[in-house]
Design a protein around this motif. Sequence first.
Motif, mmCIF file in Angstrom:
data_model
loop_
_atom_site.group_PDB
_atom_site.id
_atom_site.type_symbol
_atom_site.label_atom_id
_atom_site.label_comp_id
_atom_site.label_asym_id
_atom_site.label_seq_id
_atom_site.Cartn_x
_atom_site.Cartn_y
_atom_site.Cartn_z
ATOM 1 N N LYS A 31 31.513 -84.185 -39.143
ATOM 2 C CA LYS A 31 32.884 -84.004 -39.399
ATOM 3 C C LYS A 31 33.548 -82.806 -38.916
ATOM 4 O O LYS A 31 34.703 -82.798 -38.211
ATOM 5 C CB LYS A 31 33.435 -84.114 -40.949
ATOM 6 C CG LYS A 31 34.478 -84.707 -41.277
ATOM 7 C CD LYS A 31 34.452 -84.804 -42.941
ATOM 8 C CE LYS A 31 35.642 -85.098 -43.495
ATOM 9 N NZ LYS A 31 35.739 -85.251 -44.901
ATOM 10 N N ILE A 32 32.886 -81.599 -38.816
ATOM 11 C CA ILE A 32 33.180 -80.447 -38.275
ATOM 12 C C ILE A 32 33.161 -80.507 -36.853
ATOM 13 O O ILE A 32 34.326 -79.974 -36.171
ATOM 14 C CB ILE A 32 32.541 -79.139 -38.991
ATOM 15 C CG1 ILE A 32 32.830 -79.000 -40.128
ATOM 16 C CG2 ILE A 32 32.779 -78.033 -38.102
ATOM 17 C CD1 ILE A 32 32.063 -77.856 -41.178
ATOM 18 N N LEU A 33 32.076 -81.024 -36.264
ATOM 19 C CA LEU A 33 32.049 -81.195 -34.666
ATOM 20 C C LEU A 33 33.187 -82.005 -34.132
ATOM 21 O O LEU A 33 33.897 -81.493 -33.110
ATOM 22 C CB LEU A 33 30.796 -81.705 -34.442
ATOM 23 C CG LEU A 33 29.414 -80.881 -34.584
ATOM 24 C CD1 LEU A 33 28.215 -81.496 -34.167
ATOM 25 C CD2 LEU A 33 29.792 -79.514 -33.377
ATOM 26 N N LYS A 34 33.719 -82.954 -34.682
ATOM 27 C CA LYS A 34 34.718 -83.823 -34.406
ATOM 28 C C LYS A 34 36.053 -83.346 -34.355
ATOM 29 O O LYS A 34 36.810 -83.261 -33.460
ATOM 30 C CB LYS A 34 34.752 -85.119 -35.194
ATOM 31 C CG LYS A 34 33.750 -86.116 -34.925
ATOM 32 C CD LYS A 34 33.798 -87.459 -35.718
ATOM 33 C CE LYS A 34 32.828 -88.374 -35.606
ATOM 34 N NZ LYS A 34 33.069 -89.557 -36.466
ATOM 35 N N LYS A 35 36.207 -82.316 -35.486
ATOM 36 C CA LYS A 35 37.536 -81.413 -35.669
ATOM 37 C C LYS A 35 37.404 -80.379 -34.435
ATOM 38 O O LYS A 35 38.576 -80.276 -33.995
ATOM 39 C CB LYS A 35 37.699 -80.823 -36.766
ATOM 40 C CG LYS A 35 38.057 -81.584 -38.094
ATOM 41 C CD LYS A 35 38.027 -80.779 -39.252
ATOM 42 C CE LYS A 35 38.258 -81.804 -40.575
ATOM 43 N NZ LYS A 35 38.488 -80.824 -41.599
ATOM 44 N N GLN A 36 36.502 -80.009 -34.115
ATOM 45 C CA GLN A 36 36.314 -78.799 -32.993
ATOM 46 C C GLN A 36 36.578 -79.596 -31.712
ATOM 47 O O GLN A 36 37.426 -79.094 -31.190
ATOM 48 C CB GLN A 36 35.059 -78.391 -32.967
ATOM 49 C CG GLN A 36 34.843 -77.170 -34.192
ATOM 50 C CD GLN A 36 33.440 -76.698 -34.256
ATOM 51 O OE1 GLN A 36 32.418 -77.034 -33.506
ATOM 52 N NE2 GLN A 36 33.389 -75.759 -35.140
ATOM 53 N N LYS A 37 36.125 -80.622 -31.565
ATOM 54 C CA LYS A 37 36.287 -81.562 -30.238
ATOM 55 C C LYS A 37 37.751 -81.793 -30.184
ATOM 56 O O LYS A 37 38.331 -81.871 -29.227
ATOM 57 C CB LYS A 37 35.465 -82.704 -30.046
ATOM 58 C CG LYS A 37 33.942 -82.210 -29.771
ATOM 59 C CD LYS A 37 32.952 -83.710 -29.664
ATOM 60 C CE LYS A 37 31.698 -83.162 -29.572
ATOM 61 N NZ LYS A 37 30.840 -84.454 -29.530
ATOM 62 N N ALA A 38 38.488 -82.360 -31.280
ATOM 63 C CA ALA A 38 39.868 -82.756 -31.162
ATOM 64 C C ALA A 38 40.625 -81.376 -30.905
ATOM 65 O O ALA A 38 41.573 -81.575 -30.105
ATOM 66 C CB ALA A 38 40.068 -83.379 -32.511
ATOM 67 N N LEU A 39 40.356 -80.346 -31.348
ATOM 68 C CA LEU A 39 41.279 -79.215 -31.065
ATOM 69 C C LEU A 39 40.942 -78.869 -29.717
ATOM 70 O O LEU A 39 41.969 -78.328 -28.966
ATOM 71 C CB LEU A 39 40.696 -78.028 -32.092
ATOM 72 C CG LEU A 39 41.013 -78.168 -33.461
ATOM 73 C CD1 LEU A 39 40.597 -76.875 -34.416
ATOM 74 C CD2 LEU A 39 42.713 -78.117 -33.537
ATOM 75 N N GLU A 40 39.817 -78.982 -29.129
ATOM 76 C CA GLU A 40 39.578 -78.595 -27.721
ATOM 77 C C GLU A 40 40.434 -79.474 -26.945
ATOM 78 O O GLU A 40 40.833 -78.918 -25.663
ATOM 79 C CB GLU A 40 38.112 -78.507 -27.431
ATOM 80 C CG GLU A 40 37.120 -77.406 -28.032
ATOM 81 C CD GLU A 40 35.994 -77.600 -27.822
ATOM 82 O OE1 GLU A 40 35.395 -78.621 -27.212
ATOM 83 O OE2 GLU A 40 35.008 -76.813 -28.212
ATOM 84 N N LYS A 62 43.432 -78.553 -24.183
ATOM 85 C CA LYS A 62 43.451 -78.901 -22.847
ATOM 86 C C LYS A 62 44.664 -79.547 -22.421
ATOM 87 O O LYS A 62 45.348 -79.510 -21.345
ATOM 88 C CB LYS A 62 42.186 -79.753 -22.432
ATOM 89 C CG LYS A 62 41.047 -79.030 -22.363
ATOM 90 C CD LYS A 62 39.688 -79.891 -22.226
ATOM 91 C CE LYS A 62 38.634 -79.310 -22.134
ATOM 92 N NZ LYS A 62 37.371 -80.354 -22.207
ATOM 93 N N GLU A 63 45.098 -80.484 -23.443
ATOM 94 C CA GLU A 63 46.359 -81.209 -23.047
ATOM 95 C C GLU A 63 47.667 -80.315 -23.092
ATOM 96 O O GLU A 63 48.660 -80.426 -22.151
ATOM 97 C CB GLU A 63 46.623 -82.486 -24.126
ATOM 98 C CG GLU A 63 45.656 -83.333 -24.220
ATOM 99 C CD GLU A 63 45.832 -84.462 -25.311
ATOM 100 O OE1 GLU A 63 46.848 -84.421 -26.156
ATOM 101 O OE2 GLU A 63 45.108 -85.328 -25.280
ATOM 102 N N VAL A 64 47.481 -79.389 -23.982
ATOM 103 C CA VAL A 64 48.613 -78.472 -23.939
ATOM 104 C C VAL A 64 48.608 -77.748 -22.740
ATOM 105 O O VAL A 64 49.752 -77.407 -21.925
ATOM 106 C CB VAL A 64 48.605 -77.467 -25.229
ATOM 107 C CG1 VAL A 64 49.397 -76.336 -25.218
ATOM 108 C CG2 VAL A 64 48.932 -78.211 -26.360
#
Length: 73
Positions: free
Chosen positions: A39-48, A52-54
């Motif tokens: 769950k934490i890894l998925k959150k970190q990937k989503a933030l990354e 990148k999109e920003v």
Amino acid sequence: MQNQEIVKIIENLKGRRNYEEKRASKLGFASLYDYFEDKILKKQKALEEEQKEVEAAKADDKPKNTKKSCGCC
């Protein structure tokens, strides 16, 4: 080697522990620790991805050519 953040999360579940254990087993995780780690890894990937999109959006906003309208330059 265990992540202390995950251990704290599991310790603080209290009444939600049974729910989270059922959810983890339903999703195929061997332990509650593995479930929260994922769950934490998925959150970190989503933030990354969001960062990148920003950054890409900021790069697109900058003008690429700043040519003047007259041909003398």
